[in-house]
Design a protein around this motif. Structure first.
Motif, short mmCIF file in Angstrom:
data_model
loop_
_atom_site.label_atom_id
_atom_site.label_comp_id
_atom_site.label_asym_id
_atom_site.label_seq_id
_atom_site.Cartn_x
_atom_site.Cartn_y
_atom_site.Cartn_z
N GLN A 89 0.82 -1.21 0.00
CA GLN A 89 0.00 0.00 0.00
C GLN A 89 0.86 1.26 0.00
OE1 GLN A 89 -3.24 0.16 -0.29
NE2 GLN A 89 -3.61 -2.04 -0.23
N ALA A 90 2.02 1.17 0.67
CA ALA A 90 2.89 2.34 0.79
C ALA A 90 4.30 1.99 0.33
CB ALA A 90 2.91 2.82 2.23
N SER A 91 5.00 2.99 -0.13
CA SER A 91 6.38 2.81 -0.55
C SER A 91 7.23 2.35 0.64
CB SER A 91 6.92 4.13 -1.10
OG SER A 91 8.26 3.98 -1.47
N GLY A 92 8.12 1.37 0.40
CA GLY A 92 8.99 0.87 1.45
C GLY A 92 8.44 -0.36 2.15
N GLU A 93 7.16 -0.65 1.99
CA GLU A 93 6.57 -1.86 2.57
C GLU A 93 6.87 -3.04 1.64
OE1 GLU A 93 2.40 -1.34 3.15
OE2 GLU A 93 2.66 0.02 4.85
N ALA A 94 6.87 -4.25 2.22
CA ALA A 94 7.10 -5.46 1.42
C ALA A 94 5.82 -5.88 0.72
CB ALA A 94 7.58 -6.59 2.32
N ALA A 95 5.97 -6.39 -0.50
CA ALA A 95 4.83 -7.00 -1.18
C ALA A 95 4.47 -8.26 -0.40
CB ALA A 95 5.20 -7.34 -2.61
N ARG A 96 3.21 -8.70 -0.46
CA ARG A 96 2.76 -9.89 0.26
C ARG A 96 2.32 -10.95 -0.75
NH1 ARG A 96 -0.62 -6.22 2.48
NH2 ARG A 96 -2.38 -7.55 1.97
N LEU A 97 2.78 -12.18 -0.54
CA LEU A 97 2.44 -13.27 -1.44
C LEU A 97 1.79 -14.39 -0.64
CD1 LEU A 97 2.84 -14.38 -4.43
CD2 LEU A 97 4.78 -15.60 -3.49
N THR A 98 0.58 -14.77 -1.01
CA THR A 98 -0.08 -15.91 -0.41
C THR A 98 0.28 -17.11 -1.27
OG1 THR A 98 -1.87 -14.53 0.41
CG2 THR A 98 -2.29 -16.91 0.30
N VAL A 99 1.08 -18.03 -0.72
CA VAL A 99 1.68 -19.13 -1.47
C VAL A 99 0.70 -20.30 -1.58
CG1 VAL A 99 3.59 -20.77 -1.51
CG2 VAL A 99 3.96 -18.45 -0.66
N ASP A 100 0.48 -20.77 -2.84
CA ASP A 100 -0.32 -21.97 -3.03
C ASP A 100 0.47 -23.10 -3.69
OD1 ASP A 100 -0.39 -21.27 -5.79
OD2 ASP A 100 -2.27 -20.21 -5.51
N ALA A 101 1.72 -22.84 -4.05
CA ALA A 101 2.63 -23.88 -4.57
C ALA A 101 4.06 -23.48 -4.22
CB ALA A 101 2.47 -24.04 -6.08
#
Length: 160
Positions: A80-92
């Protein structure tokens, strides 16, 4: 919220941790595919990953170590904001390569083909197991590991 289904290759930064309701989380360090086109001082990208799939969670909490190279596939949510980590919901999850020598507290575990050994700085003797967890024996010192493995393979017909 910007989401995208994708596959990402990266290195595990730290030991994955258990989360609420049977989940596990870890940070993946991702480098650009064409590293030569990026400035040398450019930071790596950190992707915060989580999974609730019981098989993936089990592998994360029992088999994945810092330094392992993984390919994870799932739903990526941009920060949402610069500097934050992207979030990945892993399914494989696929392990592409393992880290050289994972450090477990004051011990080091290493792999010799189908065998695992545990080095402890406080002891000369080295426990040896198959990768499936079968006890092989106790080598008198690190130099004796190969001899112990050779004897085990001769007795068991080459089966680890």
């Amino acid at each position: 919220m910007d989401t995208k289904h994708c596959a990402v290759d990266g290195w595990v930064d730290a030991i994955p941790i258990p989360g609420p309701r049977g989940t596990a989380s870890f940070d993946l360090i991702v480098r650009p595919a064409d590293i030569d086109s990026v400035a040398e001082e450019a930071p790596d990208t950190v992707v915060a990953c989580t999974s609730g799939d019981p098989r993936i969670t089990h592998e994360l909490l029992n088999g994945i170590q810092p330094g392992d190279l993984l390919r994870v596939t799932g739903t990526l949510v941009q920060p949402q904001a610069s500097g934050e980590a992207a979030r990945l919901t892993v399914d494989a999850l696929e392990v592409l390569d393992t880290g050289l020598i994972p450090v477990l507290r004051d011990m080091v575990m290493d792999r010799y083909g189908d065998y695992c050994v545990i080095f402890d700085a406080d002891r000369d003797r080295v426990p040896v197991f198959t990768v499936l967890g079968q006890w092989v024996g106790l080598a008198d010192n690190p130099d004796a590991i190969a001899t112990l493995i050779d004897i085990h393979e001769r007795v068991n017909g080459g089966d680890a």
